[in-house]
Each structure stands twice: as C-alpha cells, then as structure tokens.
Design a protein around this motif. Sequence first.
Motif, PDB file in Angstrom:
ATOM      1  N   ARG A 145       0.816  -1.214   0.000  1.00 34.16           N
ATOM      2  CA  ARG A 145       0.000   0.000   0.000  1.00 34.16           C
ATOM      3  C   ARG A 145       0.852   1.267   0.000  1.00 34.16           C
ATOM      4  NH1 ARG A 145      -2.875  -3.558   3.348  1.00 34.16           N
ATOM      5  NH2 ARG A 145      -5.004  -3.965   2.637  1.00 34.16           N
ATOM      6  N   GLY A 146       2.174   1.097  -0.155  1.00 37.02           N
ATOM      7  CA  GLY A 146       3.044   2.256  -0.248  1.00 37.02           C
ATOM      8  C   GLY A 146       3.445   2.867   1.082  1.00 37.02           C
ATOM      9  N   VAL A 147       3.272   2.116   2.190  1.00 34.14           N
ATOM     10  CA  VAL A 147       3.653   2.601   3.514  1.00 34.14           C
ATOM     11  C   VAL A 147       5.003   1.999   3.900  1.00 34.14           C
ATOM     12  CG1 VAL A 147       2.996   2.680   5.951  1.00 34.14           C
ATOM     13  CG2 VAL A 147       1.234   2.784   4.174  1.00 34.14           C
ATOM     14  N   ALA A 148       5.881   2.796   4.481  1.00 32.31           N
ATOM     15  CA  ALA A 148       7.175   2.279   4.925  1.00 32.31           C
ATOM     16  C   ALA A 148       6.956   1.136   5.912  1.00 32.31           C
ATOM     17  CB  ALA A 148       7.997   3.393   5.563  1.00 32.31           C
ATOM     18  N   LEU A 149       7.752   0.090   5.794  1.00 31.03           N
ATOM     19  CA  LEU A 149       7.528  -1.138   6.557  1.00 31.03           C
ATOM     20  C   LEU A 149       7.425  -0.907   8.066  1.00 31.03           C
ATOM     21  CD1 LEU A 149       7.022  -4.021   5.732  1.00 31.03           C
ATOM     22  CD2 LEU A 149       9.461  -4.490   5.930  1.00 31.03           C
ATOM     23  N   PRO A 150       8.292  -0.099   8.693  1.00 28.26           N
ATOM     24  CA  PRO A 150       8.167   0.082  10.143  1.00 28.26           C
ATOM     25  C   PRO A 150       6.853   0.743  10.554  1.00 28.26           C
ATOM     26  CG  PRO A 150      10.355   0.721   9.404  1.00 28.26           C
ATOM     27  CD  PRO A 150       9.516   0.540   8.167  1.00 28.26           C
ATOM     28  N   ASN A 151       6.183   1.434   9.606  1.00 25.15           N
ATOM     29  CA  ASN A 151       4.939   2.139   9.918  1.00 25.15           C
ATOM     30  C   ASN A 151       3.705   1.343   9.481  1.00 25.15           C
ATOM     31  OD1 ASN A 151       6.477   4.335  10.834  1.00 25.15           O
ATOM     32  ND2 ASN A 151       6.584   5.196   8.770  1.00 25.15           N
ATOM     33  N   ALA A 152       3.908   0.130   8.960  1.00 25.82           N
ATOM     34  CA  ALA A 152       2.796  -0.651   8.420  1.00 25.82           C
ATOM     35  C   ALA A 152       2.135  -1.537   9.463  1.00 25.82           C
ATOM     36  CB  ALA A 152       3.271  -1.501   7.240  1.00 25.82           C
ATOM     37  N   ASN A 153       2.641  -1.509  10.686  1.00 28.84           N
ATOM     38  CA  ASN A 153       2.055  -2.287  11.791  1.00 28.84           C
ATOM     39  C   ASN A 153       2.038  -3.785  11.481  1.00 28.84           C
ATOM     40  OD1 ASN A 153       0.969  -2.440  14.383  1.00 28.84           O
ATOM     41  ND2 ASN A 153      -1.139  -2.455  13.617  1.00 28.84           N
ATOM     42  N   VAL A 154       3.111  -4.286  10.899  1.00 34.07           N
ATOM     43  CA  VAL A 154       3.176  -5.711  10.553  1.00 34.07           C
ATOM     44  C   VAL A 154       4.421  -6.390  11.106  1.00 34.07           C
ATOM     45  CG1 VAL A 154       1.810  -5.471   8.441  1.00 34.07           C
ATOM     46  CG2 VAL A 154       4.314  -5.216   8.336  1.00 34.07           C
ATOM     47  N   LEU A 155       5.321  -5.648  11.732  1.00 31.77           N
ATOM     48  CA  LEU A 155       6.585  -6.227  12.173  1.00 31.77           C
ATOM     49  C   LEU A 155       6.474  -6.785  13.594  1.00 31.77           C
ATOM     50  CD1 LEU A 155       9.222  -3.629  10.912  1.00 31.77           C
ATOM     51  CD2 LEU A 155       8.433  -5.717   9.781  1.00 31.77           C
ATOM     52  N   SER A 156       7.089  -7.955  13.795  1.00 33.68           N
ATOM     53  CA  SER A 156       7.219  -8.490  15.140  1.00 33.68           C
ATOM     54  C   SER A 156       8.367  -7.774  15.829  1.00 33.68           C
ATOM     55  CB  SER A 156       7.518  -9.993  15.078  1.00 33.68           C
ATOM     56  OG  SER A 156       8.840 -10.207  14.580  1.00 33.68           O
ATOM     57  N   ALA A 157       8.650  -8.179  17.076  1.00 41.51           N
ATOM     58  CA  ALA A 157       9.829  -7.650  17.756  1.00 41.51           C
ATOM     59  C   ALA A 157      11.076  -8.027  16.966  1.00 41.51           C
ATOM     60  CB  ALA A 157       9.906  -8.196  19.173  1.00 41.51           C
ATOM     61  N   ILE A 158      11.994  -7.090  16.826  1.00 41.83           N
ATOM     62  CA  ILE A 158      13.231  -7.313  16.069  1.00 41.83           C
ATOM     63  C   ILE A 158      14.338  -7.694  17.044  1.00 41.83           C
ATOM     64  CG2 ILE A 158      14.975  -6.257  14.583  1.00 41.83           C
ATOM     65  CD1 ILE A 158      12.761  -4.382  13.553  1.00 41.83           C
ATOM     66  N   THR A 159      14.930  -8.859  16.819  1.00 39.92           N
ATOM     67  CA  THR A 159      16.024  -9.336  17.665  1.00 39.92           C
ATOM     68  C   THR A 159      17.339  -9.174  16.911  1.00 39.92           C
ATOM     69  OG1 THR A 159      14.581 -10.967  18.715  1.00 39.92           O
ATOM     70  CG2 THR A 159      16.955 -11.307  18.924  1.00 39.92           C
ATOM     71  N   VAL A 160      18.307  -8.509  17.530  1.00 39.31           N
ATOM     72  CA  VAL A 160      19.630  -8.308  16.934  1.00 39.31           C
ATOM     73  C   VAL A 160      20.665  -8.803  17.935  1.00 39.31           C
ATOM     74  CG1 VAL A 160      21.252  -6.666  15.933  1.00 39.31           C
ATOM     75  CG2 VAL A 160      18.784  -6.279  15.700  1.00 39.31           C
ATOM     76  N   THR A 161      21.429  -9.826  17.542  1.00 40.96           N
ATOM     77  CA  THR A 161      22.445 -10.404  18.429  1.00 40.96           C
ATOM     78  C   THR A 161      23.703 -10.713  17.627  1.00 40.96           C
ATOM     79  OG1 THR A 161      20.688 -11.463  19.732  1.00 40.96           O
ATOM     80  CG2 THR A 161      22.944 -12.221  20.091  1.00 40.96           C
ATOM     81  N   ASP A 162      24.781 -10.017  17.929  1.00 45.16           N
ATOM     82  CA  ASP A 162      26.079 -10.299  17.302  1.00 45.16           C
ATOM     83  C   ASP A 162      25.985 -10.382  15.786  1.00 45.16           C
ATOM     84  OD1 ASP A 162      27.265 -10.410  19.802  1.00 45.16           O
ATOM     85  OD2 ASP A 162      26.909 -12.569  19.996  1.00 45.16           O
ATOM     86  N   GLY A 163      25.315  -9.426  15.176  1.00 43.08           N
ATOM     87  CA  GLY A 163      25.225  -9.403  13.722  1.00 43.08           C
ATOM     88  C   GLY A 163      24.157 -10.297  13.139  1.00 43.08           C
ATOM     89  N   LYS A 164      23.370 -10.939  13.991  1.00 44.32           N
ATOM     90  CA  LYS A 164      22.300 -11.825  13.532  1.00 44.32           C
ATOM     91  C   LYS A 164      20.960 -11.170  13.807  1.00 44.32           C
ATOM     92  CE  LYS A 164      24.398 -14.853  16.069  1.00 44.32           C
ATOM     93  NZ  LYS A 164      25.776 -14.349  16.055  1.00 44.32           N
ATOM     94  N   VAL A 165      20.122 -11.056  12.767  1.00 42.23           N
ATOM     95  CA  VAL A 165      18.863 -10.323  12.860  1.00 42.23           C
ATOM     96  C   VAL A 165      17.707 -11.276  12.617  1.00 42.23           C
ATOM     97  CG1 VAL A 165      17.508  -8.402  11.948  1.00 42.23           C
ATOM     98  CG2 VAL A 165      20.007  -8.233  12.035  1.00 42.23           C
ATOM     99  N   PHE A 166      16.709 -11.263  13.517  1.00 43.67           N
ATOM    100  CA  PHE A 166      15.541 -12.132  13.412  1.00 43.67           C
ATOM    101  C   PHE A 166      14.271 -11.312  13.620  1.00 43.67           C
ATOM    102  CE2 PHE A 166      19.026 -14.279  15.653  1.00 43.67           C
ATOM    103  CZ  PHE A 166      19.296 -15.338  14.811  1.00 43.67           C
TER     104      PHE A 166
END
Length: 395
Positions: A19-40
């Motif tokens: 729909r043309g909305v930036a992903l962080p503002n689309a209300n679809v992302l789960s919690a973002i986990t970042v550990t030692d260069g690994k992103v989930f």
Amino acid sequence: MSVTQQQVIDALSKVMSPRGVALPNANVLSAITVTDGKVFFSVNVDAAEARAWESVRAQAEAAVRAIPGVTVAMIALTAERKPGSATPPPVPQPQRHAPSHSHSHGGVQPAASHRPPQGGQSPMSKQAEIPGIAAIIAVASGKGGVGKSTTALNLALGLRDQGLRVGLLDADIYGPSVPRLTGIHDKPQLNADRKMIPIMRFGLAVMSIGFLVEEETAMIWRGPMVMSAITQMLRDVAWGTLDVLVVDMPPGTGDAQLTLAQNVPLKGAIIISTPQDLSLIDARRGLAMFKKVNVPVLGIVENMSYFVCPKCGARSDIFSHGGARHEAEKLGVPFLGEVPLHMEIRSKSDAGQPVVVSMPGSEHARIYRDIAARAWEELEKDLGSRRPAPRIVIE
C-alpha cells in the motif's frame, strides 16, 4: 561496530508495503532481535494478502543483509486468516523447476499441499534435493524428555563409524541441545557465497540455531518463523558432500513438525520413545504423522529401556521394558534397538563428550553403533535403487 536495532529499522524504512507505507509504519513487524550481527523478525499479515507481501519480505531481507556487520538475517512471512475473512480461491501451482537458493521461504502453503497426492505419490518426490546431500533422515519423538537429542548425536556418530560422511542439524529451535552435547561454543563463519560453514566436531558437520544465539535466549517465535530458520539452516549452509544428514527434530507432532516433513526431502524417520505407555502413545502420533506424508519410518528406538546400577551392575526396569519393541511389531516397523538409562551416557553427554566418542569400546557405544547400522540398512533399501552404497572397509 555492532549492529543496532535502529539500524535495522532505518534500513526497513526504505522498503514499502503493497500500500506504499514504509515497513516500520505498516504495523506488521514483530519484535526485532539483533544479536552479534544476527537479525531475526517476522512480517505478520492477513493470509488473504500473503502473496502480495512475499516480495516485500524478500526486499526486507535484502535490505537487512546489506547493513554492514549483519552476518545472518532470518525474516519470515507470517500469514493468519482474520475471523470472518473469505477464503481466497485456490491458485494453480506452477511446474517445479530446479531448486533456487533465494530466500523465499516462510510463505503460506496452499491447502492442496496437505492433501495426499494422487496415485499415492509421496510429497517428498516433488521437493528439491539439497545439493551434495544424498539422504536426510529425521530423528523425532512425540514428546520431549525422552533423550531424542542424545540419541540423534550418538546415532550420527554411529553412522560415521559405518564409513559414511555425516552431518547433524539441530532443528529444535526452542530448545537446541546440540551445542551442549557436542561442547561447541564457536560461531559459524560465512564462506565467499555468504553461506554458513558448519562446525566440524567428532568428524561430523554440525549446525544448530544454538550456535547463533546465547544459551539463555528465549526464542519466542511463531511457526512460520521457525520454518524460515530451519529452511535457512538447511539451504544456506555449505554442507559439502554428505551421505547422510541427521536432523534432530523438535519434539511433538504439531503444525511445525508436519510442515517440516512436507517441505524437506526426508528419506526416512526414526522415532525415539521410552517404554512406558504415555511415551508410546505420543510415539504412535509421530509414526502416524510421518505415514500421513509418506515418509518411510526406518524404525523405533527404545531409550531409557532399563537402568543399570553403576555400583553393583544390577538391572531395573524403571519405566517398564519392551514397550517400544512390542509397538514396532504391532505397527509393522523395524525395531532398531534399546538404550539403557545409565549414568555414563548422561554424564558424558552433559560434558559434551558423547559415549560413542569418549568411550568407543563400551557397551553403550556398541549399542548406538548397532542402532546406526540397522538404520542404515533400512535406508539403503531406498537409496540402493537410485545410487550405489558407499564402500565400507572393515579392517
């Protein structure tokens, strides 16, 4: 410099939703986990819109991978049907071609994929083989706490002692045990193709989600996220040439296990059970699951079959005895053997020194090697018609 969550969000801001909305503002992302260069993380959308979002998921993964310092990116598309939403019409499935190593996994499986194929054809027959791996076998249990991971590791070592090239994949995302059982504390490196290099230990090529996260990290992931991680550890790992890849499956018979069985080219499964009735009930469920997707059951192993006192050597059938053998006979599947409940097996496993390696001349090691030999014999019945068995030299 370590990768931060804000860097990931900034990168995702350049990815637009359908729909043309930036992903962080689309209300679809789960919690973002970042550990030692690994992103989930996962992208959670309505099932009716899943196809439109798959390209967005791929763009998001590419954007995250482009961040300096990111070594692993696992991004799943989680699709759930909202209450009252209409079921979309079935979409004709395109003809399958050679395997692609793009990261398009985590999408919705069409309902037709859960129906038995016409003519009794196995769902496995349409799955792309993993280059270099002759056979993938699953070690599974209907419930946790039956010693599945310990058995899977010693089984893999027993196959190694058959003269085979063997890998071990710890697919238990929520409770990876292989790092502790092998004593591996290293992190996997990337090769020139940005594929993870499995860690070699005891002559096995080993990979586990436990190598990528800290031991105390809680993996709070939905099923599609788990499937995405498992698929990536299968196809984005430089396994090399293997005769057998042993997959230590998650316990249970839920949707994740069934989906894994349908999407990975399994050549067989081994069920681990203890002798008591409660465990055998769950083992039956595991057998039923694999039969439902036409994966050959190579056999049943009765773990904790009996207890041997380390002081006097007396034997006690603490959990009863012989239940798994009787169940195998009743269901018409091979019985591969029985493993005792013994202090040495437990202590060596906790120390990262499995008995097949640390006590190769022991009775316990012989039991595991015998189980591996019987499992390989069953597996060869299928492999023999398609390729010659490896030459095994016994001196």
